[in-house]
Design a protein around this motif. Structure first.
Motif, PDB file in Angstrom:
ATOM      1  N   ARG A 205      27.787  48.774  38.710  1.00 35.03           N
ATOM      2  CA  ARG A 205      28.084  48.765  37.334  1.00 35.03           C
ATOM      3  C   ARG A 205      26.506  47.810  36.698  1.00 35.03           C
ATOM      4  NH1 ARG A 205      27.853  43.473  35.658  1.00 35.03           N
ATOM      5  NH2 ARG A 205      29.458  44.108  33.800  1.00 35.03           N
ATOM      6  N   ALA A 206      26.747  48.048  35.619  1.00 37.48           N
ATOM      7  CA  ALA A 206      25.335  47.637  34.857  1.00 37.48           C
ATOM      8  C   ALA A 206      26.026  46.954  33.412  1.00 37.48           C
ATOM      9  CB  ALA A 206      25.127  49.121  33.769  1.00 37.48           C
ATOM     10  N   ASP A 207      24.815  46.018  32.544  1.00 43.26           N
ATOM     11  CA  ASP A 207      25.379  45.567  30.869  1.00 43.26           C
ATOM     12  C   ASP A 207      23.922  45.799  30.152  1.00 43.26           C
ATOM     13  OD1 ASP A 207      26.818  43.037  32.061  1.00 43.26           O
ATOM     14  OD2 ASP A 207      26.010  42.532  32.988  1.00 43.26           O
ATOM     15  N   VAL A 208      24.895  46.173  29.558  1.00 41.40           N
ATOM     16  CA  VAL A 208      23.836  47.120  27.766  1.00 41.40           C
ATOM     17  C   VAL A 208      24.137  46.123  26.618  1.00 41.40           C
ATOM     18  CG1 VAL A 208      23.578  48.762  26.628  1.00 41.40           C
ATOM     19  CG2 VAL A 208      24.629  49.423  28.771  1.00 41.40           C
TER      20      VAL A 208
ATOM     21  N   TYR B 284      30.353  50.025  32.552  1.00 39.87           N
ATOM     22  CA  TYR B 284      29.462  49.155  32.203  1.00 39.87           C
ATOM     23  C   TYR B 284      30.170  47.960  31.380  1.00 39.87           C
ATOM     24  CZ  TYR B 284      29.255  52.637  28.386  1.00 39.87           C
ATOM     25  OH  TYR B 284      29.525  53.948  28.139  1.00 39.87           O
ATOM     26  N   ASP B 285      29.247  47.350  30.900  1.00 34.13           N
ATOM     27  CA  ASP B 285      29.683  46.445  29.078  1.00 34.13           C
ATOM     28  C   ASP B 285      28.653  46.371  29.167  1.00 34.13           C
ATOM     29  OD1 ASP B 285      32.521  45.755  30.501  1.00 34.13           O
ATOM     30  OD2 ASP B 285      30.873  43.847  31.805  1.00 34.13           O
ATOM     31  N   THR B 286      28.855  46.812  27.641  1.00 37.56           N
ATOM     32  CA  THR B 286      28.061  46.835  26.281  1.00 37.56           C
ATOM     33  C   THR B 286      28.308  45.682  25.731  1.00 37.56           C
ATOM     34  OG1 THR B 286      29.305  47.355  25.017  1.00 37.56           O
ATOM     35  CG2 THR B 286      28.078  48.580  25.945  1.00 37.56           C
ATOM     36  N   HIS B 287      27.412  44.554  25.058  1.00 41.99           N
ATOM     37  CA  HIS B 287      27.353  43.171  24.168  1.00 41.99           C
ATOM     38  C   HIS B 287      26.488  43.224  22.794  1.00 41.99           C
ATOM     39  CE1 HIS B 287      28.540  40.859  28.493  1.00 41.99           C
ATOM     40  NE2 HIS B 287      27.602  42.054  28.576  1.00 41.99           N
ATOM     41  N   GLY B 288      26.642  43.657  21.777  1.00 41.70           N
ATOM     42  CA  GLY B 288      25.796  43.814  20.601  1.00 41.70           C
ATOM     43  C   GLY B 288      25.295  45.009  20.287  1.00 41.70           C
ATOM     44  N   MET B 289      26.399  45.692  20.742  1.00 39.83           N
ATOM     45  CA  MET B 289      25.927  46.913  20.742  1.00 39.83           C
ATOM     46  C   MET B 289      26.148  47.335  19.354  1.00 39.83           C
ATOM     47  SD  MET B 289      23.481  48.465  22.758  1.00 39.83           S
ATOM     48  CE  MET B 289      23.262  49.752  22.629  1.00 39.83           C
TER      49      MET B 289
ATOM     50  N   PRO C 296      16.820  55.207  16.345  1.00 37.13           N
ATOM     51  CA  PRO C 296      16.360  55.214  17.794  1.00 37.13           C
ATOM     52  C   PRO C 296      16.645  52.757  17.540  1.00 37.13           C
ATOM     53  CG  PRO C 296      15.054  55.727  16.131  1.00 37.13           C
ATOM     54  CD  PRO C 296      16.220  55.455  15.007  1.00 37.13           C
ATOM     55  N   CYS C 297      16.353  53.343  19.193  1.00 37.17           N
ATOM     56  CA  CYS C 297      15.795  52.038  19.847  1.00 37.17           C
ATOM     57  C   CYS C 297      14.262  52.603  20.977  1.00 37.17           C
ATOM     58  CB  CYS C 297      17.650  51.573  19.983  1.00 37.17           C
ATOM     59  SG  CYS C 297      17.818  52.366  21.892  1.00 37.17           S
ATOM     60  N   LEU C 298      14.354  51.049  21.473  1.00 31.17           N
ATOM     61  CA  LEU C 298      13.259  51.092  22.842  1.00 31.17           C
ATOM     62  C   LEU C 298      14.713  50.417  23.894  1.00 31.17           C
ATOM     63  CD1 LEU C 298      10.341  50.859  24.471  1.00 31.17           C
ATOM     64  CD2 LEU C 298      10.460  49.430  23.362  1.00 31.17           C
ATOM     65  N   ILE C 299      14.365  51.564  24.923  1.00 30.02           N
ATOM     66  CA  ILE C 299      15.181  51.559  26.303  1.00 30.02           C
ATOM     67  C   ILE C 299      14.863  50.496  26.907  1.00 30.02           C
ATOM     68  CG2 ILE C 299      17.490  52.165  27.798  1.00 30.02           C
ATOM     69  CD1 ILE C 299      17.893  54.137  25.194  1.00 30.02           C
ATOM     70  N   LEU C 300      15.600  49.657  27.359  1.00 20.98           N
ATOM     71  CA  LEU C 300      14.572  48.577  28.712  1.00 20.98           C
ATOM     72  C   LEU C 300      15.538  48.581  29.942  1.00 20.98           C
ATOM     73  CD1 LEU C 300      11.797  46.100  26.866  1.00 20.98           C
ATOM     74  CD2 LEU C 300      12.098  48.039  27.272  1.00 20.98           C
ATOM     75  N   MET C 301      14.479  48.896  30.588  1.00 20.67           N
ATOM     76  CA  MET C 301      15.651  49.229  31.973  1.00 20.67           C
ATOM     77  C   MET C 301      15.093  49.104  33.512  1.00 20.67           C
ATOM     78  SD  MET C 301      17.286  52.278  33.772  1.00 20.67           S
ATOM     79  CE  MET C 301      19.402  52.260  35.056  1.00 20.67           C
ATOM     80  N   ASN C 302      15.874  48.098  34.138  1.00 21.93           N
ATOM     81  CA  ASN C 302      15.198  47.480  35.459  1.00 21.93           C
ATOM     82  C   ASN C 302      15.345  48.337  36.797  1.00 21.93           C
ATOM     83  OD1 ASN C 302      18.288  47.346  35.646  1.00 21.93           O
ATOM     84  ND2 ASN C 302      17.767  45.871  37.280  1.00 21.93           N
TER      85      ASN C 302
ATOM     86  N   THR D 121      18.369  45.872  26.100  1.00 17.60           N
ATOM     87  CA  THR D 121      18.286  46.417  27.282  1.00 17.60           C
ATOM     88  C   THR D 121      19.344  47.117  28.359  1.00 17.60           C
ATOM     89  OG1 THR D 121      19.117  44.118  28.027  1.00 17.60           O
ATOM     90  CG2 THR D 121      17.177  44.154  27.395  1.00 17.60           C
ATOM     91  N   ILE D 122      19.142  47.943  29.584  1.00 22.97           N
ATOM     92  CA  ILE D 122      19.651  47.600  30.441  1.00 22.97           C
ATOM     93  C   ILE D 122      19.344  47.076  31.801  1.00 22.97           C
ATOM     94  CG2 ILE D 122      21.211  49.553  32.194  1.00 22.97           C
ATOM     95  CD1 ILE D 122      19.709  51.657  29.351  1.00 22.97           C
ATOM     96  N   ILE D 123      20.654  46.399  32.424  1.00 19.29           N
ATOM     97  CA  ILE D 123      20.512  45.218  33.646  1.00 19.29           C
ATOM     98  C   ILE D 123      21.220  45.759  34.530  1.00 19.29           C
ATOM     99  CG2 ILE D 123      19.972  43.452  34.865  1.00 19.29           C
ATOM    100  CD1 ILE D 123      17.450  43.847  32.635  1.00 19.29           C
ATOM    101  N   THR D 124      21.299  46.300  35.824  1.00 21.16           N
ATOM    102  CA  THR D 124      22.209  46.257  37.254  1.00 21.16           C
ATOM    103  C   THR D 124      22.644  45.555  37.877  1.00 21.16           C
ATOM    104  OG1 THR D 124      20.359  48.039  38.534  1.00 21.16           O
ATOM    105  CG2 THR D 124      21.752  49.581  36.398  1.00 21.16           C
ATOM    106  N   GLN D 125      23.473  45.832  38.583  1.00 24.70           N
ATOM    107  CA  GLN D 125      23.783  45.359  39.912  1.00 24.70           C
ATOM    108  C   GLN D 125      24.586  46.570  40.323  1.00 24.70           C
ATOM    109  OE1 GLN D 125      25.057  43.819  36.705  1.00 24.70           O
ATOM    110  NE2 GLN D 125      23.954  42.833  35.738  1.00 24.70           N
TER     111      GLN D 125
END
Length: 424
Positions: free
Chosen positions: A194-197, A50-55, A63-69, A170-174
């Motif tokens: 893989r996923a983009d976080v 997975y790759d992270t962006h802006g974390m 704490p955060c709200l995690i939204l995943m497909n 957000t977590i979007i998987t491929q």
């Protein structure tokens, strides 16, 4: 995975006491560790990365709200890999608690009824986020993707984001969908996942944005096409069963327009009415002479347009015999007998149990429909209901689940726009 079931009469089920609401628990570390170890076993064959962006915008311990497909059963294990040992609660459908209520609570799960108005859910999420300083995982699509593209998100999700006032990740998987698409009967393929976080917005950014802007931000984040991703990245899926069950989502032949006559088996999808044969190639293309469609989501989108046209001209109608299961607590799914499920411009009507069961649900009850394939290994299912009881309807003939879900979604849009008047 299976679910505990019992056979009772409709009267016996309706007489059962309803469970009282209980506040969610912060997950306990030993169970988090067990989930993490199980995740290793399942994720290792997928070579998950997975790759992270802006974390870095999140403060330590914030704490955060995690939204995943929502793609497949591997989703929860992906989250464990990414966030462990960070504690997080999980918004989970109430049927997931059946027979394992205590375990699910100790895992931090928050029960809710899919596509049923649930004001207590927001309070429970706030409780974990604010009082317990625990993140919350939520699947805003609420249901697994049928065709590998995003399912409709509830409107005004931005209102929820503003109310919670915490960072949104957000977590979007491929690859998760391609590994185990719902229609394929739980047959896993050899696919890299893989996923983009991404930190989609901080609490401060949420304050500064309007609800419409937040909804647009979410729509953009949840815009994907798993089949397109497979093709553009040259991902080969050559399992000989890759088209098994494809008829569940591609139920209408674009050549002869017959419904319920397609059969997905092996590597082909065949219409038994006109004889047209499509091959699903290793890159996810549909191949045939004079092919009407080469891309599965395009075929699925065409079916959506056909359903909408039926709704607009008043010819849409579902009328199917069903086996009926009821959920009123977390002890079991109660099978109460057989009946009929109908769906038309006025919504759903379920009758059964020798005339004792009479339930109606209007088209504006919700923007979507809880529908699933091979649900808990019992069969394809359509679920309707309210806070008092959920009715799990198992159709006893034909591939009607996908069309019914499309119809429920399109009917809601039409009624919202007041384009289709409700019959008296």
């Amino acid at each position: 995975m299976k679910i505990k079931t019992k056979t009772l009469s409709y009267e016996e089920v309706m007489a059962l006491p309803r469970p009282k609401h209980r506040k969610p628990l912060k997950p306990i570390f030993p169970l988090q560790l067990v989930v993490r170890l199980l995740a290793i076993l399942d994720l290792t064959p997928t070579k998950f990365t997975y790759d992270t962006h802006g974390m870095e915008q999140l403060r330590k311990g914030e704490p955060c709200l995690i939204l995943m497909n929502h793609s497949s059963f591997i989703d929860l294990k992906i989250v464990s890999k990414i966030f462990f040992p960070k504690p997080y609660g999980i918004v989970c459908t109430s049927d997931g608690f059946v027979g394992k209520n205590l375990l699910m609570r100790l895992l931090g799960c928050i029960p809710t009824q899919k596509f049923v108005s649930d004001v207590t859910l927001i309070r429970d999420m706030e409780y974990l986020l604010k009082k317990k300083r625990t993140s919350v995982l939520m699947y805003p699509e609420a249901s697994y993707s049928f065709d590998g593209t995003a399912t409709p998100l509830p409107r005004k999700m931005g209102v929820l984001l503003k109310k919670l006032n915490v960072p949104v990740v957000t977590i979007i998987t491929q690859g998760a969908f391609a590994r185990d698409p719902l229609y394929n009967g739980l047959q896993k393929r050899k696919v890299t996942v893989r996923a983009d976080v991404k930190c989609l917005a901080t609490a401060q950014q949420i304050k500064e944005m309007s609800v419409a802007q937040l909804d647009a931000l979410l729509d953009e984040a949840f815009s994907f096409d798993n089949f397109r991703y497979q093709q553009e990245n040259g991902i080969v899926i050559d399992e000989p069963f890759r088209a098994d069950g494809l008829n569940r989502i591609l139920y209408r032949c674009p050549h002869c327009h017959a419904e319920g006559k397609t059969v997905g088996k092996g590597t082909t999808l065949t219409c038994q009415h006109c004889g047209k044969v499509y091959t699903l190639d290793p890159l996810g293309h549909l191949v045939a002479d004079d092919a009407a469609f080469t891309h599965i989501p395009d075929w699925y989108a065409w079916q959506r347009r056909q359903v909408r046209q039926e709704l607009e001209n008043g010819t849409y109608k579902l009328d199917v015999p069903v086996k009926i299961g009821m959920l009123v607590d977390t002890k079991a799914l109660y099978f109460v007998g057989e009946g009929r499920l109908t769906h038309d411009e006025n919504g759903f009507t379920l009758t059964g149990c020798d005339g004792k069961l009479q339930y109606s649900q209007g088209p504006l009850a919700c923007y979507g429909l809880y529908a699933d394939y091979y649900w808990y290994e019992l069969g394809d299912v359509i679920c309707i209901g309210n806070k008092d009881a959920l009715y799990y309807c198992f159709p006893q003939g034909g591939d009607v689940v996908a069309k019914t879900r499309l119809a429920a979604e399109e009917l809601y849009k039409l009624k919202k726009a007041r384009k289709v008047p409700v019959s008296p």
